[in-house]
Scaffold this motif. Sequence first.
Motif, PDB file in Angstrom:
ATOM      1  N   UNK A 399      17.911   7.826  49.551  1.00 51.07           N
ATOM      2  CA  UNK A 399      19.007   7.492  48.641  1.00 51.07           C
ATOM      3  C   UNK A 399      18.486   6.907  47.331  1.00 51.07           C
ATOM      4  N   UNK A 400      17.501   6.028  47.370  1.00 47.67           N
ATOM      5  CA  UNK A 400      16.957   5.470  46.130  1.00 47.67           C
ATOM      6  C   UNK A 400      16.379   6.549  45.229  1.00 47.67           C
ATOM      7  N   UNK A 401      15.834   7.619  45.816  1.00 48.71           N
ATOM      8  CA  UNK A 401      15.261   8.687  45.001  1.00 48.71           C
ATOM      9  C   UNK A 401      16.351   9.493  44.299  1.00 48.71           C
ATOM     10  N   UNK A 402      17.548   9.548  44.877  1.00 46.58           N
ATOM     11  CA  UNK A 402      18.674  10.197  44.197  1.00 46.58           C
ATOM     12  C   UNK A 402      18.997   9.422  42.929  1.00 46.58           C
ATOM     13  N   UNK A 403      18.972   8.102  43.022  1.00 45.80           N
ATOM     14  CA  UNK A 403      19.227   7.255  41.851  1.00 45.80           C
ATOM     15  C   UNK A 403      18.191   7.540  40.759  1.00 45.80           C
ATOM     16  N   UNK A 404      16.924   7.720  41.140  1.00 43.92           N
ATOM     17  CA  UNK A 404      15.882   7.990  40.147  1.00 43.92           C
ATOM     18  C   UNK A 404      16.137   9.315  39.429  1.00 43.92           C
ATOM     19  N   UNK A 405      16.568  10.315  40.177  1.00 45.60           N
ATOM     20  CA  UNK A 405      16.857  11.614  39.555  1.00 45.60           C
ATOM     21  C   UNK A 405      18.063  11.494  38.636  1.00 45.60           C
ATOM     22  N   UNK A 406      19.100  10.822  39.089  1.00 48.75           N
ATOM     23  CA  UNK A 406      20.300  10.633  38.283  1.00 48.75           C
ATOM     24  C   UNK A 406      19.967   9.977  36.953  1.00 48.75           C
ATOM     25  N   UNK A 407      19.212   8.894  36.967  1.00 45.59           N
ATOM     26  CA  UNK A 407      18.912   8.171  35.726  1.00 45.59           C
ATOM     27  C   UNK A 407      17.954   8.954  34.837  1.00 45.59           C
ATOM     28  N   UNK A 408      16.965   9.609  35.425  1.00 41.74           N
ATOM     29  CA  UNK A 408      16.006  10.355  34.616  1.00 41.74           C
ATOM     30  C   UNK A 408      16.673  11.549  33.947  1.00 41.74           C
ATOM     31  N   UNK A 409      17.526  12.271  34.679  1.00 41.82           N
ATOM     32  CA  UNK A 409      18.215  13.411  34.080  1.00 41.82           C
ATOM     33  C   UNK A 409      19.171  12.948  32.982  1.00 41.82           C
TER      34      UNK A 409
END
Length: 427
Positions: A399-409
């Motif tokens: 789940x934390x990695x989804x947050x990283x993708x969301x913010x980076x995109x």
Amino acid sequence: MLDAAEQRILARCEELMDTTLDLTRDLVRGYSVLGQERGALDTMERWLERLDLPAERVGLDAPGFADHPHRAPTEWSSEGRYNLVSRLNPQSDKPHLVLNGHLDVVPAEPTDMWTRPPWEPWEQDGWLYGRGAGDMKAGIAAMVMAVQAVREAGVAIDFPLTLQTVIEEECTGNGALACLHQGYSGDFVLIPEPFGAQIYSGQVGVLWFRMRLDGVPAHVLDTRAGRNAIETLQGYLPAFKALEEEINTLPRPAPYEALEHPFNLSIGKIEGGNWASSVPAHALLEGRVGFPPGMSADEIMARVRRVIADHHQAMDDGSPAPRVEFHGFRSEGHLVDLETPGIRLLSRCHEDLAGEPPAHYLSTCTTDLRAFHVAGGINGTCYGPVAQRIHGVDECVEIDSIRRVLTTYALFIHRWASGDATPRSAS
């Protein structure tokens, strides 16, 4: 250093994180194996409408697509099959960004091996479980919500931006290719495949093949009166393993020469016979073989045919030659141009958020990036969440990695709009 607009965008990302997980769960509930993608497509269409994003259905049965030189042959009709696309500012002449993800998943059977039914998402210890949670519905949710975060932060998206949610990535690649065939192109593509927050730098070629053997059926009162197709098929397995080793000893382009065994052959399906008390009259094998960038699909098909023909000749048992077919993937490998402005921009976004430069990932599989590179001449890369056991039992995504993708995109979209990446050409 993040400016005020970027701080607002990241705050909106955090506020949209629960919604991102809601979309991921909704997509997982649609068990979108080949031929059953409609539920996930309907879910995606409802969410686009909810987010006030336009939705277009892009068919796989478009005029002329059946003759596209890169289209993989299929044994099923493409009639009525479609992708779902959302386009913002399609008339703008500014550089065009494409975000692409696939809605289709591989079968989860036997489902009794799973902790819970694979189409019922559940969470445990910071991971979200379910078929397609990692590969790649969480990535789709993150890329869609990244667009929403930018808009809700009051930051204008005034350039052409296309969201593509496609089918048939897991078997043919024809979904993404159909988008390109109908002009849904761009200057740079980002695909949130679940290889983690790193720059995807290349992928191998992939070929699917099928071999059918005919035996001689007989009653088991005298098995010598027949010829057992299943037993005969087993004799071919060492020949296929030898082909795998042969491919891995060929000269390879850099950087694949640094990997010990990048080109894998898998026998993924075997079936045969029709009655326990009969000598089986037929047996069928399906496999997948990887091959290096620079090798053509025709060359690897010739190698598969030769291996089968050589083994049949060596048996010298008077049996008919196996029938060989190539269905699904016949995708050539390629390397990503890591020096393009889009890649450099993605690297800066990652570094500004993570505090260190991104790693690079050299893949031994394939993705829809091939369609953009080979058929569209478009550079891009994959950058996505962290997943475990994709194509396996109890697939899950961090789940934390989804947050990283969301913010980076979201940061990438904002900076692309600011002109921080100038592609080679305008679409």
